[in-house]
Design a protein around this motif. Structure first.
Motif, PDB file in Angstrom:
ATOM      1  N   LEU A 263      47.809  37.497  23.901  1.00  0.00           N
ATOM      2  CA  LEU A 263      46.554  38.111  24.319  1.00  0.00           C
ATOM      3  C   LEU A 263      46.254  37.775  25.772  1.00  0.00           C
ATOM      4  O   LEU A 263      45.820  38.645  26.544  1.00  0.00           O
ATOM      5  CB  LEU A 263      45.401  37.630  23.426  1.00  0.00           C
ATOM      6  N   ALA A 264      46.497  36.523  26.168  1.00  0.00           N
ATOM      7  CA  ALA A 264      46.280  36.135  27.563  1.00  0.00           C
ATOM      8  C   ALA A 264      47.196  36.927  28.499  1.00  0.00           C
ATOM      9  O   ALA A 264      46.771  37.388  29.567  1.00  0.00           O
ATOM     10  CB  ALA A 264      46.512  34.635  27.726  1.00  0.00           C
ATOM     11  N   VAL A 265      48.454  37.100  28.082  1.00  0.00           N
ATOM     12  CA  VAL A 265      49.400  37.878  28.900  1.00  0.00           C
ATOM     13  C   VAL A 265      48.944  39.325  29.019  1.00  0.00           C
ATOM     14  O   VAL A 265      48.938  39.900  30.115  1.00  0.00           O
ATOM     15  CB  VAL A 265      50.812  37.807  28.277  1.00  0.00           C
ATOM     16  N   LEU A 266      48.530  39.917  27.889  1.00  0.00           N
ATOM     17  CA  LEU A 266      48.111  41.314  27.901  1.00  0.00           C
ATOM     18  C   LEU A 266      46.845  41.508  28.739  1.00  0.00           C
ATOM     19  O   LEU A 266      46.731  42.492  29.485  1.00  0.00           O
ATOM     20  CB  LEU A 266      47.889  41.819  26.475  1.00  0.00           C
ATOM     21  N   LEU A 267      45.884  40.595  28.629  1.00  0.00           N
ATOM     22  CA  LEU A 267      44.666  40.699  29.428  1.00  0.00           C
ATOM     23  C   LEU A 267      44.988  40.598  30.916  1.00  0.00           C
ATOM     24  O   LEU A 267      44.385  41.299  31.741  1.00  0.00           O
ATOM     25  CB  LEU A 267      43.672  39.603  29.022  1.00  0.00           C
TER      26      LEU A 267
END
Length: 283
Positions: A263-267
């Motif tokens: 999720l951090a990577v996608l954000l």
């Protein structure tokens, strides 16, 4: 006296598309974000249905409702917004994960933790199996494309600017992500290839598609949709590789930890895409 500017039909059409563009350009960054979103969809879907033990039935209903909400936001937006677009992609990936699991799996010990006899409230799964589930989903996807073709609207996503065109596009996305999940689970669980073998096979198929882009007789639109389906099993096998126990060939990072990192990577990728889009708009 200055002559008024004369606008041709082409200029008007181009201007309309620049204002009304709702979907992104297909670039390398697009595919990187697609794989990240689908991998997160796999780990997050498993987090709700298996780790939190909500079951496939309840999780499918909840994630499908989330998909509807995110889709409404996307459809009501007047132009392309990376956060809106990729949130819908993510919601289709999560919903597709549990929809596929509900269709293909059942309450047998193969799909449950040791000592468990059920998973969540409601039906435990239809138990159709991956081949049958994939055949049903492929048939639904063919019907969607047939309706799309008969409507006369374009398959080029950069040119989709109407509500009906976008509705068909997102219908195809939801079904293709669910189909891709079935394919990915079949490769990793039932084919004997394992997570790494399944990922390598899909990667090889994607490289073939890249090579076919240089062949003039092969439509790029066809290659796009095949690649869109295939990147889903790539994300599914990558997600399983991250979360499954080492005894099953995974890294045993857990669904919660893997989902948080992804999720951090996608954000971060969404924020980068948003900055790029604003720069292109103001240029």
């Amino acid at each position: 006296m200055q002559q008024p500017e004369v606008l041709t039909d082409h200029d008007v059409a181009s201007s309309t598309k620049s204002v009304m563009k709702k979907l992104p350009e297909v670039t390398l960054a697009f595919w990187v974000m697609k794989v990240a979103a689908t991998t997160l969809g796999e780990t997050a879907g498993d987090l709700f249905s298996q780790t939190l033990k909500l079951g496939y039935f309840l999780t499918t209903i909840a994630l499908f409702l989330i998909f509807v909400v995110t889709l409404v936001v996307q459809l009501r937006s007047s132009r392309y917004n990376p956060f809106f677009y990729w949130t819908v992609i993510l919601s289709t990936s999560m919903a597709g994960t549990t929809m596929s699991d509900f269709m293909n799996r059942d309450a047998s010990s193969k799909y449950l933790s040791v000592g468990a006899t059920s998973l969540g409230w409601g039906p435990q799964g239809l138990g159709l199996g991956y081949p049958s589930g994939a055949a049903i989903l492929l048939s639904i996807l063919v019907v969607i494309f047939a309706v799309w073709r008969l409507s006369g609207m374009t398959f080029q996503i950069r040119d989709i600017v109407t509500f009906r065109g976008e509705a068909l596009f997102w219908s195809a996305i939801l079904v293709s992500n669910t189909l891709g999940t079935s394919m990915g689970d079949f490769l990793s669980d039932s084919s004997g290839l394992g997570y790494a073998g399944g990922a390598l096979l899909v990667t090889g198929a994607l490289l073939v598609l890249v090579a076919l882009m240089k062949v003039p007789v092969v439509p790029n639109v066809l290659l796009f949709w095949i690649a869109f389906v295939l990147t889903r099993p790539l994300g599914a096998t990558a997600g399983d590789f991250l979360t499954k126990p080492a005894a099953k060939g995974g890294l045993d990072l857990g669904t919660a930890g893997s989902s948080a990192v992804l999720l951090a990577v996608l954000l971060g990728l969404m924020a980068y895409a948003h900055v790029q889009e604003r720069a292109a708009t103001t240029a």
